[in-house]
Design an enzyme around this catalytic site. Structure first.
Site, PDB file in Angstrom:
ATOM      1  N   HIS A  52       0.847  -1.181   0.000  1.00 29.00           N
ATOM      2  CA  HIS A  52       0.000   0.000   0.000  1.00 29.00           C
ATOM      3  C   HIS A  52       0.882   1.231   0.000  1.00 29.00           C
ATOM      4  O   HIS A  52       1.939   1.229   0.628  1.00 29.00           O
ATOM      5  CB  HIS A  52      -0.902   0.004   1.253  1.00 29.00           C
ATOM      6  CG  HIS A  52      -2.067   0.921   1.118  1.00 29.00           C
ATOM      7  ND1 HIS A  52      -1.979   2.255   1.402  1.00 29.00           N
ATOM      8  CD2 HIS A  52      -3.340   0.690   0.688  1.00 29.00           C
ATOM      9  CE1 HIS A  52      -3.155   2.809   1.176  1.00 29.00           C
ATOM     10  NE2 HIS A  52      -3.989   1.890   0.738  1.00 29.00           N
ATOM     11  N   ASP A 110      -7.986  -5.386   0.225  1.00 28.41           N
ATOM     12  CA  ASP A 110      -8.486  -6.233  -0.859  1.00 28.41           C
ATOM     13  C   ASP A 110      -8.118  -7.695  -0.695  1.00 28.41           C
ATOM     14  O   ASP A 110      -8.619  -8.542  -1.433  1.00 28.41           O
ATOM     15  CB  ASP A 110      -7.925  -5.737  -2.198  1.00 28.41           C
ATOM     16  CG  ASP A 110      -8.492  -4.386  -2.548  1.00 28.41           C
ATOM     17  OD1 ASP A 110      -9.687  -4.186  -2.289  1.00 28.41           O
ATOM     18  OD2 ASP A 110      -7.742  -3.546  -3.057  1.00 28.41           O
TER      19      ASP A 110
HETATM   20  N1  ACO Z   1       4.231  -7.600  -4.691  1.00 34.83           N
HETATM   21  C1  ACO Z   1       5.572  -7.586  -4.864  1.00 34.83           C
HETATM   22  N2  ACO Z   1       6.328  -6.493  -4.744  1.00 34.83           N
HETATM   23  C2  ACO Z   1       5.718  -5.342  -4.440  1.00 34.83           C
HETATM   24  C3  ACO Z   1       4.329  -5.279  -4.228  1.00 34.83           C
HETATM   25  C4  ACO Z   1       3.588  -6.454  -4.373  1.00 34.83           C
HETATM   26  N3  ACO Z   1       2.256  -6.456  -4.191  1.00 34.83           N
HETATM   27  N4  ACO Z   1       3.978  -4.003  -3.953  1.00 34.83           N
HETATM   28  C5  ACO Z   1       5.108  -3.305  -3.965  1.00 34.83           C
HETATM   29  N5  ACO Z   1       6.166  -4.096  -4.272  1.00 34.83           N
HETATM   30  C6  ACO Z   1       7.580  -3.712  -4.337  1.00 34.83           C
HETATM   31  C7  ACO Z   1       7.885  -2.977  -5.634  1.00 34.83           C
HETATM   32  O1  ACO Z   1       8.332  -3.852  -6.644  1.00 34.83           O
HETATM   33  C8  ACO Z   1       8.942  -2.010  -5.192  1.00 34.83           C
HETATM   34  O2  ACO Z   1      10.164  -2.693  -5.123  1.00 34.83           O
HETATM   35  P1  ACO Z   1      11.543  -1.902  -5.457  1.00 34.83           P
HETATM   36  O3  ACO Z   1      11.660  -0.833  -4.437  1.00 34.83           O
HETATM   37  O4  ACO Z   1      12.563  -2.969  -5.349  1.00 34.83           O
HETATM   38  O5  ACO Z   1      11.373  -1.365  -6.846  1.00 34.83           O
HETATM   39  C9  ACO Z   1       8.542  -1.640  -3.763  1.00 34.83           C
HETATM   40  O6  ACO Z   1       7.784  -2.768  -3.282  1.00 34.83           O
HETATM   41  C10 ACO Z   1       7.708  -0.384  -3.659  1.00 34.83           C
HETATM   42  O7  ACO Z   1       6.642  -0.494  -4.580  1.00 34.83           O
HETATM   43  P2  ACO Z   1       5.957   0.749  -5.266  1.00 34.83           P
HETATM   44  O8  ACO Z   1       5.180   0.284  -6.454  1.00 34.83           O
HETATM   45  O9  ACO Z   1       6.970   1.832  -5.482  1.00 34.83           O
HETATM   46  O10 ACO Z   1       4.990   1.207  -4.112  1.00 34.83           O
HETATM   47  P3  ACO Z   1       3.741   2.117  -4.295  1.00 34.83           P
HETATM   48  O11 ACO Z   1       3.499   2.746  -2.993  1.00 34.83           O
HETATM   49  O12 ACO Z   1       3.893   3.010  -5.479  1.00 34.83           O
HETATM   50  O13 ACO Z   1       2.583   1.066  -4.685  1.00 34.83           O
HETATM   51  C11 ACO Z   1       0.720  -0.366  -4.631  1.00 34.83           C
HETATM   52  C12 ACO Z   1       1.548   0.697  -3.872  1.00 34.83           C
HETATM   53  C13 ACO Z   1       0.321   0.152  -6.023  1.00 34.83           C
HETATM   54  C14 ACO Z   1      -0.557  -0.642  -3.854  1.00 34.83           C
HETATM   55  C15 ACO Z   1       1.569  -1.651  -4.771  1.00 34.83           C
HETATM   56  O14 ACO Z   1       1.944  -2.130  -3.490  1.00 34.83           O
HETATM   57  C16 ACO Z   1       0.860  -2.749  -5.561  1.00 34.83           C
HETATM   58  O15 ACO Z   1       0.927  -2.748  -6.794  1.00 34.83           O
HETATM   59  N6  ACO Z   1       0.149  -3.704  -4.851  1.00 34.83           N
HETATM   60  C17 ACO Z   1      -0.601  -4.720  -5.510  1.00 34.83           C
HETATM   61  C18 ACO Z   1      -1.948  -4.144  -5.980  1.00 34.83           C
HETATM   62  C19 ACO Z   1      -2.885  -3.914  -4.816  1.00 34.83           C
HETATM   63  O16 ACO Z   1      -3.105  -4.776  -3.963  1.00 34.83           O
HETATM   64  N7  ACO Z   1      -3.548  -2.722  -4.830  1.00 34.83           N
HETATM   65  C20 ACO Z   1      -4.548  -2.358  -3.826  1.00 34.83           C
HETATM   66  C21 ACO Z   1      -4.132  -1.151  -3.061  1.00 34.83           C
HETATM   67  S1  ACO Z   1      -5.275  -0.824  -1.789  1.00 34.83           S
HETATM   68  C22 ACO Z   1      -6.558  -0.099  -2.538  1.00 34.83           C
HETATM   69  O17 ACO Z   1      -6.519   0.545  -3.546  1.00 34.83           O
HETATM   70  C23 ACO Z   1      -7.834  -0.259  -1.904  1.00 34.83           C
END
Ligand code: ACO
Length: 431
Positions: free
Chosen positions: A308, A366
């Site tokens: 998140h 979720d």
């Molecule tokens: N699985 C694996 N790796 C992940 C995940 C994941 N679900 N989420 C983040 N990471 C990793 C990224 O690859 C990144 O790694 P790095 O630093 O080595 O490049 C690091 O964690 C940070 O990730 P970002 O994408 O920069 O974090 P951001 O805050 O932008 O993204 C997000 C948040 C979009 C929710 C992300 O965690 C994600 O895509 N999760 C899966 C989708 C999801 O469940 N969305 C629901 C969100 S809650 C809602 O809207 C109600």
């Protein structure tokens, strides 16, 4: 927002600027850069708004490190346990918990606006039979501005209030009809003797051919899902609603924009994507393969329902959702549900894995919601519409707050331009 009497000094290119530091009632201090361009002739650069507060707000506060979510100061777990969705709607919209009389009046106003303009039926019929319910909802909510002209003048507080009640009241009907249309069943009209969640369940699952009785435990679980999704401060869809409404657009157009944004798989679409992922994993023994893929930088796969932007701890909504999943599956006699087993084991393995620990990736709201909705009988395509239905109150609360703010101005981000500089046009024959 209070001035702290503290300032931050910024020096560059021989200039020295003093930036005021503002103090919120909770959360980190905020550097006030409103005069930065006027005084320093520079912009700030912050794609994704990771460090930028775009507004001040009194509605919702999240402490991402503690895993805390407060609506008007009240913790979400207390609201999920002791309150119910329409009371939380009142709290979000008007700032305080209602008295018994206020609550009764609010519930009665919502209940008496649940029907849709009958001509909207033709609008539904214009969609392709296999249209996604989110596509239908985006269109139908946007089209409300063509049906309810008497609540589109945003400068009139009374019209704003009528639009508010209409949107909260009609959203279950809109979502349920989007579902009914997609499965070729007749639309079921709302019933005013039922509570908000029961009415929605009935409009989704009853057919004219037989009686349908709403199970009170399922209705309570539905209500709790609505409550857990009601608001979440300045997330992508809420910011979309705020930005759209900053131009003075009508409320139905703005909420339609929020629905369109919510549909994305990184936001509200994650609950559908998460259940599909859990089903694809299928059995507990395949979990390590998926954990490895999530960690592999060459593989775009991410664990859906994990991570998140704000929470760097357990999403407090996920805890309540997990408990609800157990209750609902128990009630429905769905023992040893393989998807729930995969979810629990995946959560256990991932939160102990150094990759997820280091990046502070925990289950979000979720992760378990899809399991409950699936057990209730909803297809995955209805997960995000249910989220949109519940989030409507958050969008409207934030919209109302923004419109009432005397400082409101049109949202207009700047950019760091890296394209070509000015050059002369070349006629096509000379290119
Ligand atoms: N699985 C694996 N790796 C992940 C995940 C994941 N679900 N989420 C983040 N990471 C990793 C990224 O690859 C990144 O790694 P790095 O630093 O080595 O490049 C690091 O964690 C940070 O990730 P970002 O994408 O920069 O974090 P951001 O805050 O932008 O993204 C997000 C948040 C979009 C929710 C992300 O965690 C994600 O895509 N999760 C899966 C989708 C999801 O469940 N969305 C629901 C969100 S809650 C809602 O809207 C109600």
């Amino acid at each position: 927002m209070a001035d702290t009497n503290k300032t931050a000094k910024l020096s560059f290119d021989g200039k020295e600027l003093e930036l005021p530091i503002l103090s919120p009632s909770a959360g980190p201090d905020v550097l006030d850069i409103r005069k930065l361009y006027a005084q320093g002739d520079v912009f700030t650069y912050d794609p994704g708004f990771t460090s930028t507060a775009a507004c001040d707000s009194t509605i919702t506060f999240i402490d991402g490190d503690l895993g805390e979510l407060l609506h008007r100061g009240y913790p979400i777990d207390q609201l999920a346990e002791k309150s119910h969705f329409l009371e939380v709607c009142y709290l979000l919209l008007y700032g305080e918990l209602p008295s018994a009389v206020q609550l009764e009046d609010f519930e009665s106003r919502v209940t008496n606006h649940t029907m849709l303009h009958e001509q909207m039926v033709y609008f539904y019929r214009g969609f392709r039979r296999d249209a996604h319910p989110m596509a239908i909802m985006t269109g139908v909510v946007g089209a409300m501005s063509a049906f309810y002209h008497d609540s589109t003048d945003i400068t009139d507080p009374w019209q704003r209030e009528v639009a508010t009640i209409r949107l909260i009241a009609k959203m279950p009907t809109i979502a349920a009809w989007a579902y009914k249309f997609s499965i070729g069943q007749p639309f079921v009209y709302p019933r005013n003797d039922l509570d908000y969640a029961s009415n929605f369940l009935r409009m989704c699952f009853s057919v004219p051919a037989e009686e349908y009785e709403v199970n009170p435990i399922l209705s309570r679980a539905m209500d709790r899902i609505f409550t857990l999704h009601a608001d979440h401060e300045q997330n992508a869809s809420t910011s979309t609603v705020r930005l759209a409404s900053s131009s003075g657009a009508n409320p139905f157009a703005c909420i339609a924009a929020g629905i369109a944004c919510l549909w994305g798989p990184a936001h509200g679409g994650a609950n559908q994507a998460c259940l599909e992922m859990l089903r694809e994993i299928g059995t507990v023994d395949r979990i390590p393969e998926y954990i490895a893929r999530a960690k592999d930088k060459e593989d775009p796969f991410r664990l859906m329902g994990f991570g998140h932007r704000v929470y760097k701890n357990f999403d407090p909504r996920a805890k309540v959702m997990k408990q609800s999943a157990d209750e609902v599956l128990d009630l429905l006699g769905i023992e040893n549900n393989p998807t729930l087993q995969v979810a629990k084991e995946l959560e256990r393995i991932a939160i102990e894995d150094p990759y997820f620990k280091e990046k502070k990736l925990y289950p979000n709201v979720d992760f378990y919601s899809g399991i409950i909705l699936d057990a209730m009988g909803f297809p995955t395509s209805m997960f995000t519409p249910i989220f949109a239905l519940a989030r409507t109150v958050g969008w409207i609360s934030q919209w109302k707050e923004m419109i009432a703010d005397p400082q409101m101005k049109i949202g207009r981000p700047r950019q760091l331009y890296v394209g070509p500089t000015a050059r002369d046009y070349v006629d096509v024959e000379n290119r």
